[in-house]
Design a protein around this motif. Structure first.
Motif, PDB file in Angstrom:
ATOM      1  N   THR A   1      13.153 -30.634 -58.440  1.00 50.12           N
ATOM      2  CA  THR A   1      12.386 -29.592 -59.124  1.00 50.12           C
ATOM      3  C   THR A   1      10.895 -29.827 -58.980  1.00 50.12           C
ATOM      4  O   THR A   1      10.124 -28.908 -58.693  1.00 50.12           O
ATOM      5  N   VAL A   2      10.453 -31.067 -59.187  1.00 50.36           N
ATOM      6  CA  VAL A   2       9.033 -31.391 -59.095  1.00 50.36           C
ATOM      7  C   VAL A   2       8.501 -31.076 -57.704  1.00 50.36           C
ATOM      8  O   VAL A   2       7.458 -30.440 -57.529  1.00 50.36           O
ATOM      9  N   LEU A   3       9.205 -31.519 -56.680  1.00 53.26           N
ATOM     10  CA  LEU A   3       8.733 -31.306 -55.314  1.00 53.26           C
ATOM     11  C   LEU A   3       8.746 -29.832 -54.953  1.00 53.26           C
ATOM     12  O   LEU A   3       7.865 -29.344 -54.237  1.00 53.26           O
ATOM     13  N   ALA A   4       9.721 -29.088 -55.466  1.00 53.06           N
ATOM     14  CA  ALA A   4       9.753 -27.650 -55.190  1.00 53.06           C
ATOM     15  C   ALA A   4       8.563 -26.951 -55.826  1.00 53.06           C
ATOM     16  O   ALA A   4       7.916 -26.094 -55.221  1.00 53.06           O
ATOM     17  N   VAL A   5       8.236 -27.331 -57.076  1.00 54.66           N
ATOM     18  CA  VAL A   5       7.100 -26.717 -57.762  1.00 54.66           C
ATOM     19  C   VAL A   5       5.808 -27.010 -57.037  1.00 54.66           C
ATOM     20  O   VAL A   5       4.931 -26.160 -56.885  1.00 54.66           O
ATOM     21  N   LEU A   6       5.646 -28.247 -56.566  1.00 51.94           N
ATOM     22  CA  LEU A   6       4.407 -28.635 -55.904  1.00 51.94           C
ATOM     23  C   LEU A   6       4.391 -28.260 -54.433  1.00 51.94           C
ATOM     24  O   LEU A   6       3.400 -28.496 -53.741  1.00 51.94           O
ATOM     25  N   GLY A   7       5.469 -27.716 -53.920  1.00 48.70           N
ATOM     26  CA  GLY A   7       5.510 -27.324 -52.518  1.00 48.70           C
ATOM     27  C   GLY A   7       5.580 -28.500 -51.573  1.00 48.70           C
ATOM     28  O   GLY A   7       5.131 -28.430 -50.437  1.00 48.70           O
ATOM     29  N   ALA A   8       6.123 -29.623 -52.016  1.00 46.13           N
ATOM     30  CA  ALA A   8       6.171 -30.821 -51.181  1.00 46.13           C
ATOM     31  C   ALA A   8       7.499 -30.909 -50.458  1.00 46.13           C
ATOM     32  O   ALA A   8       8.524 -30.392 -50.904  1.00 46.13           O
ATOM     33  N   ALA A   9       7.464 -31.603 -49.319  1.00 50.34           N
ATOM     34  CA  ALA A   9       8.682 -31.830 -48.548  1.00 50.34           C
ATOM     35  C   ALA A   9       9.504 -32.938 -49.191  1.00 50.34           C
ATOM     36  O   ALA A   9       9.002 -33.741 -49.958  1.00 50.34           O
ATOM     37  N   PRO A  10      10.786 -33.028 -48.910  1.00 51.73           N
ATOM     38  CA  PRO A  10      11.599 -34.114 -49.439  1.00 51.73           C
ATOM     39  C   PRO A  10      11.198 -35.449 -48.822  1.00 51.73           C
ATOM     40  O   PRO A  10      10.469 -35.496 -47.842  1.00 51.73           O
ATOM     41  N   ALA A  11      11.686 -36.524 -49.418  1.00 54.00           N
ATOM     42  CA  ALA A  11      11.366 -37.849 -48.896  1.00 54.00           C
ATOM     43  C   ALA A  11      11.863 -37.999 -47.470  1.00 54.00           C
ATOM     44  O   ALA A  11      12.806 -37.343 -47.044  1.00 54.00           O
ATOM     45  N   HIS A  12      11.193 -38.883 -46.723  1.00 57.26           N
ATOM     46  CA  HIS A  12      11.555 -39.093 -45.324  1.00 57.26           C
ATOM     47  C   HIS A  12      13.024 -39.478 -45.195  1.00 57.26           C
ATOM     48  O   HIS A  12      13.520 -40.360 -45.906  1.00 57.26           O
ATOM     49  N   ALA A  13      13.744 -38.868 -44.293  1.00 53.95           N
ATOM     50  CA  ALA A  13      15.169 -39.152 -44.120  1.00 53.95           C
ATOM     51  C   ALA A  13      15.412 -40.601 -43.739  1.00 53.95           C
ATOM     52  O   ALA A  13      16.413 -41.187 -44.107  1.00 53.95           O
ATOM     53  N   SER A  14      14.458 -41.198 -43.002  1.00 56.22           N
ATOM     54  CA  SER A  14      14.655 -42.573 -42.547  1.00 56.22           C
ATOM     55  C   SER A  14      14.781 -43.539 -43.716  1.00 56.22           C
ATOM     56  O   SER A  14      15.362 -44.601 -43.579  1.00 56.22           O
ATOM     57  N   HIS A  15      14.225 -43.168 -44.896  1.00 58.02           N
ATOM     58  CA  HIS A  15      14.312 -44.062 -46.038  1.00 58.02           C
ATOM     59  C   HIS A  15      15.659 -43.968 -46.744  1.00 58.02           C
ATOM     60  O   HIS A  15      15.982 -44.806 -47.565  1.00 58.02           O
ATOM     61  N   SER A  16      16.447 -42.936 -46.468  1.00 59.73           N
ATOM     62  CA  SER A  16      17.682 -42.737 -47.216  1.00 59.73           C
ATOM     63  C   SER A  16      18.761 -43.730 -46.818  1.00 59.73           C
ATOM     64  O   SER A  16      19.775 -43.822 -47.486  1.00 59.73           O
ATOM     65  N   TYR A  17      18.572 -44.476 -45.769  1.00 57.66           N
ATOM     66  CA  TYR A  17      19.586 -45.416 -45.310  1.00 57.66           C
ATOM     67  C   TYR A  17      19.431 -46.797 -45.917  1.00 57.66           C
ATOM     68  O   TYR A  17      20.280 -47.655 -45.734  1.00 57.66           O
ATOM     69  N   GLY A  18      18.324 -47.050 -46.648  1.00 53.44           N
ATOM     70  CA  GLY A  18      18.143 -48.339 -47.285  1.00 53.44           C
ATOM     71  C   GLY A  18      18.835 -48.390 -48.638  1.00 53.44           C
ATOM     72  O   GLY A  18      19.500 -47.454 -49.081  1.00 53.44           O
ATOM     73  N   SER A  19      18.664 -49.517 -49.310  1.00 52.90           N
ATOM     74  CA  SER A  19      19.262 -49.700 -50.630  1.00 52.90           C
ATOM     75  C   SER A  19      18.428 -49.009 -51.698  1.00 52.90           C
ATOM     76  O   SER A  19      17.220 -48.816 -51.547  1.00 52.90           O
ATOM     77  N   LEU A  20      19.080 -48.654 -52.793  1.00 53.26           N
ATOM     78  CA  LEU A  20      18.426 -48.017 -53.926  1.00 53.26           C
ATOM     79  C   LEU A  20      18.301 -49.020 -55.058  1.00 53.26           C
ATOM     80  O   LEU A  20      19.288 -49.642 -55.465  1.00 53.26           O
ATOM     81  N   HIS A  21      17.083 -49.191 -55.567  1.00 55.15           N
ATOM     82  CA  HIS A  21      16.823 -50.083 -56.691  1.00 55.15           C
ATOM     83  C   HIS A  21      16.359 -49.216 -57.858  1.00 55.15           C
ATOM     84  O   HIS A  21      15.271 -48.632 -57.800  1.00 55.15           O
ATOM     85  N   VAL A  22      17.170 -49.119 -58.903  1.00 56.35           N
ATOM     86  CA  VAL A  22      16.844 -48.271 -60.045  1.00 56.35           C
ATOM     87  C   VAL A  22      16.160 -49.110 -61.118  1.00 56.35           C
ATOM     88  O   VAL A  22      16.634 -50.184 -61.486  1.00 56.35           O
ATOM     89  N   VAL A  23      15.013 -48.599 -61.611  1.00 53.28           N
ATOM     90  CA  VAL A  23      14.245 -49.298 -62.635  1.00 53.28           C
ATOM     91  C   VAL A  23      14.171 -48.408 -63.867  1.00 53.28           C
ATOM     92  O   VAL A  23      13.758 -47.249 -63.792  1.00 53.28           O
ATOM     93  N   LEU A  24      14.559 -48.967 -65.016  1.00 52.65           N
ATOM     94  CA  LEU A  24      14.501 -48.256 -66.280  1.00 52.65           C
ATOM     95  C   LEU A  24      13.262 -48.670 -67.057  1.00 52.65           C
ATOM     96  O   LEU A  24      12.737 -49.780 -66.865  1.00 52.65           O
TER      97      LEU A  24
END
Length: 367
Positions: free
Chosen positions: A22-45
């Motif tokens: 939603t944020v990126l759509a409102v600001l007209g930004a592109a999605p994150a680079h696809a090349s980054h989607s293959y790495g690990s996800l580290h979630v921080v609370l």
């Protein structure tokens, strides 16, 4: 990991993904680079350490911050890393007391910055992405990058920092897009060869500053001693000055830039003089000591003041007396600025002005 914890994180990540989209759509930004989607996800609370997650990440990983406030500075030195929040509700702010957090011991915090992306001259840090988060309240720069290549700063809200909002030096191929940078002590976006040394202009190899909202800073965008970059389609208003392209006697000269299709309006705050510059007020787009820069198709309105920089599009010699050379100001809509819409207050004779729609120029004939 307990099942309940897994379910909690899965739900949180799903909510985060929806919020970020939603944020990126409102600001007209592109999605994150696809090349980054293959790495690990580290979630921080909230309450957990961003720095620890960043330090544990490997190239190509994503550190995902959930909504909340995260006290303490963060320093990124891993190539290909994505640091992502959920939008303005993900906030990086100073630690209340430096002794209370390990993050406050980082070199970034010691320098007074919020988020640092740090490479070196010999080994530039490549392809880091920072997106969809807020950085506020730091003594110096909100986001500070040095020695980077291919850095993307996107959809961030950087506000109320003591010096620059988003700062990048000694860097190439950057993309600074769809950010809001406001109420910072110096520039909303600041790009330079170096902040603490002299020298000729460096090539950014195509850095782009686009689609940002820059307001209530001293200057909206400052480019100092750089070449080969584009400033386009930004909304710049309510600052003391809109866009400053700054060069001097260094070789190569600053220039070979494009300033195009920006809206630069009512930058009429008053900023007092400092040891290098007169006061700034009502300055739209200013070229000082630059060469081979094109200023085209901008809307520059209602910038009014009484400083040497005041007016819509203004050429003035640098603080060391170097004239602008071979710049082109063409096809701009420049109205309601004072004391002039287009002003050539310089001694250079080879700058060109063509097809500008304006009412008053210094000297006459540039409209």
């Amino acid at each position: 990991m307990p099942t309940r914890r897994v379910h909690h994180l899965a739900a949180a990540i799903a909510a985060t993904t929806t919020a970020l989209t939603t944020v990126l759509a409102v600001l007209g930004a592109a999605p994150a680079h696809a090349s980054h989607s293959y790495g690990s996800l580290h979630v921080v609370l909230p309450g957990e350490s961003i720095q620890q997650a960043v330090d544990a990440a490997e190239p190509g990983d994503t550190v995902q911050l959930l909504a909340g406030t995260y006290p303490g500075s963060v320093r990124i030195t891993t190539p290909g890393l994505t640091l992502r929040g959920t939008g303005p509700e993900t906030v990086i702010s100073p630690a209340a007391a430096p002794a209370e957090t390990v993050d406050a011991a980082t070199p970034c915090a010691a320098a007074g910055h919020g988020l640092c992306v740090a490479g070196t001259d010999d080994r530039p840090l490549a392809d880091v992405t920072v997106e969809a988060l807020a950085v506020t309240g730091f003594r110096k720069n909100g986001i500070n990058a040095t020695g980077t290549t291919g850095l993307t700063v996107r959809a961030t809200y950087v506000h109320d920092n003591g010096q620059q909002g988003i700062s990048q030096e000694k860097s190439t191929r950057g993309v600074i897009t769809a950010n809001e940078s406001t109420r910072n002590g110096q520039s909303g976006v600041f790009l330079a060869n170096s902040v603490d040394s002299e020298g000729g202009a460096l090539s950014t190899e195509g850095t782009v500053v686009s689609g940002n909202r820059l307001s209530d800073n001293r200057i909206g965008v400052t480019v100092r001693r750089l070449r080969d970059l584009t400033i386009e389609q930004n909304q710049i208003h309510g600052n003391c000055g809109g866009v400053f392209i700054v060069g001097d006697e260094g070789v190569p000269r600053a220039g070979a830039l494009s300033v195009t299709r920006n809206r630069v309006e009512a930058n009429n705050r008053y900023c007092p003089p400092n040891p290098r510059l007169d006061h700034i007020q009502g300055a739209g787009i200013v070229l000082t000591g630059a060469e081979e820069t094109t200023v085209t198709e901008n809307q520059v309105r209602d910038n009014v003041g009484a400083s040497p920089f005041s007016g819509g599009i203004v050429l003035v010699h640098s603080v060391v007396g170097v004239a602008n050379a071979r710049n082109t100001v063409a096809d701009n809509l420049v109205l309601g600025n004072g004391p002039a819409d287009v002003a050539d207050r310089d001694t250079g004779t080879d700058n060109s002005f063509a097809r500008n729609h304006c009412a008053v120029s210094e000297p006459a004939g540039h409209c």
